[in-house]
Enzyme design. Structure first.
Site, short mmCIF file in Angstrom:
data_model
loop_
_atom_site.label_atom_id
_atom_site.label_comp_id
_atom_site.label_asym_id
_atom_site.label_seq_id
_atom_site.Cartn_x
_atom_site.Cartn_y
_atom_site.Cartn_z
N CYS A 1 -3.88 4.09 5.89
CA CYS A 1 -5.14 4.69 6.33
C CYS A 1 -5.36 4.29 7.77
CB CYS A 1 -6.29 4.24 5.44
SG CYS A 1 -6.64 2.49 5.56
N ALA A 2 -6.60 4.31 8.25
CA ALA A 2 -6.84 4.01 9.66
C ALA A 2 -6.62 2.53 9.97
CB ALA A 2 -8.25 4.44 10.06
#
Lengths: 378, 77
Positions: A77-78
């Site tokens: 994810c980020a």
């Protein structure tokens, strides 16, 4: 949220090794779809799907049929928080080999992997540091215990560790031009390790710090080898290439493997297109065909060699790089000034940071650099 | 923000995925047309909440940043 089950994790270094070794990988990117479409992990044998984590809060039923049963699943994810959550949901659905990528795309964007390019004639070697998450390439030249860095990235730790481990005395830090897509770590690295920092003066008219000028024909002795500056404007007005050991040609952002530099990042595409033409169609043409071109970027995984490095002989590029084979000058002008890809994220702020005009904190610098590099035209 | 706010949710200091996990939970307690005001400090919240609201049929009415705090107003769909 149930945090009882510990989710397995993998570092970006381990993941990068797998991508550079062209291993078969399955990745679930759990960021929102705009971010995914903008920029993601790419590899020759990487299968990647995108489902935002917020669509998986209740479980992973909706994507279960897309997940491989007998293969590792890497969730990214980020920043690494949501991937852990999603990895856990997938584990709970009965999949066993599920890993969350530590630090997410943020860490991915900052990872550097050193790859040896080749030997130097009088001993020593040249190394390419591949920033796989962003496509940035920087170089360490080492000869007889001395070293030079070219186009240093912002994260100094990997360079410092490498330089220390190999007992290298860094003498020169050079930037081929004032970068617009990433923050240069050159000045800081030079300060820290007692080397001199060099920039082409035409790119440095607005800088707020002291530096050594790089002018056409300048030569730098590094141990038993020589780095020679070749003025090659077009991406920026100061852009300068380096010939090392009469074997290697560091082209900066002027010439890539499958594309050429764009002239518009300092807002002067029309003015610089002639310089770019001259550099690519005259200046470089006079150089030896067997020089190994080592650019400051790559755009796609198709440009990567089997060992994960990015390089090609100059002669071969004159055969197959489209940007070197546009005979009509008007067509060339059109190609490099019209329909250009979007400009890199925060490129104005990045240029100002590299000039020393603004000094964003580390977190802001990270945010500014997120995303693909986009320094080329094809 | 002028207009009616039915509930305020504080997600300051929380990292992904928690701002959305909490927002979703809170939204489940509201009825259609009610407005939730969310405060968050995670920069990623902006893109993610926007995308989440769209995919869930909710409406992001407005967002603003004040002293490092991101504020969102989402109307339940």
């Amino acid at each position: 949220m149930d945090t009882e089950t510990a989710v397995k994790t993998i570092t970006v270094k381990e993941l990068a090794r797998k991508v550079l070794n062209h291993e078969d990988l399955f990745i679930l990117d759990a960021r929102n779809t705009d971010d995914f479409d903008d920029w993601k992990i790419e590899g020759k044998n990487v299968e990647i799907i995108n489902t935002p984590y917020f669509d998986l809060l209740e479980g992973v039923d909706s994507i279960e049929d897309k997940l491989p049963e007998n293969k590792e699943i890497y969730v990214i994810c980020a920043k690494g928080g949501s991937s852990e959550f999603v990895a856990q949901q997938i584990s709970e659905a009965g999949f066993t080999n599920v890993y969350s990528v530590e630090g997410g795309m943020k860490a991915w964007s900052e990872h550097l992997e050193p790859i040896k390019i080749g030997e130097l004639k009088n001993g020593g070697a040249i190394y390419q540091f591949v920033r796989i998450g962003k496509g940035c390439l920087s170089y360490l030249v080492e000869s007889n215990g001395e070293g030079a860095m070219i186009d240093t990235n912002r994260m100094l730790e990997p360079y410092e560790t490498y330089i220390k481990e190999h007992n290298i005395k860094l003498t020169h830090v050079l930037d081929t031009h004032l970068h617009a897509d990433h923050i240069s770590g050159g000045r800081k690295l030079a300060e820290k390790l007692g080397a001199t920092y060099h920039l082409p003066p035409k790119d440095a008219t607005e800088v707020t710090f002291d530096y050594q000028q790089i002018n056409d024909g300048d030569e730098y002795e590094v141990g038993k080898t020589t780095i020679k500056a070749v003025y090659s404007p077009g991406h920026t007005i100061g852009s300068t290439s380096f010939i090392i050991d009469d074997q290697y040609l560091l082209t900066g952002d002027i010439l890539f493997i499958d594309s050429i530099g764009r002239p518009d990042l300092a807002g002067k595409a029309e003015d610089w297109v002639g310089d770019l033409r001259n550099t690519l169609y005259k200046r470089y043409k006079d150089l030896a065909d067997n020089l190994l071109v080592l650019p400051a970027h790559y755009m796609g995984i198709n440009e990567m060699n089997e060992d994960g490095s990015i390089s090609e002989k100059l002669g071969a590029l004159y055969q197959k790089n489209h940007g070197l084979n546009i005979t009509d000058e008007n067509e060339f002008r059109k190609t490099v000034t019209e329909n250009l890809p979007p400009q890199p994220n925060s490129y104005q702020e990045i240029r100002e940071t590299n000039m020393g005009k603004i000094t964003p904190d580390e977190e802001q610098q990270r945010e500014m650099e997120i995303g693909p590099n986009r320094c080329a035209v094809r | 923000m002028t207009g009616q706010v039915d509930k305020v949710l504080d997600c300051k200091g929380l990292a992904c995925p928690m701002p959305i996990v909490r927002t979703k939970k809170e939204m489940d307690t509201l009825t259609s047309g009610q407005v939730l005001e969310i405060h968050a400090t995670d920069k990623g919240a902006k893109n993610d909440l926007t995308a989440w609201a769209n995919s869930g049929g909710h409406e992001l009415i407005k967002d603003e940043e004040e002293n490092g705090v991101l504020k969102f107003w989402i109307k339940k769909g």
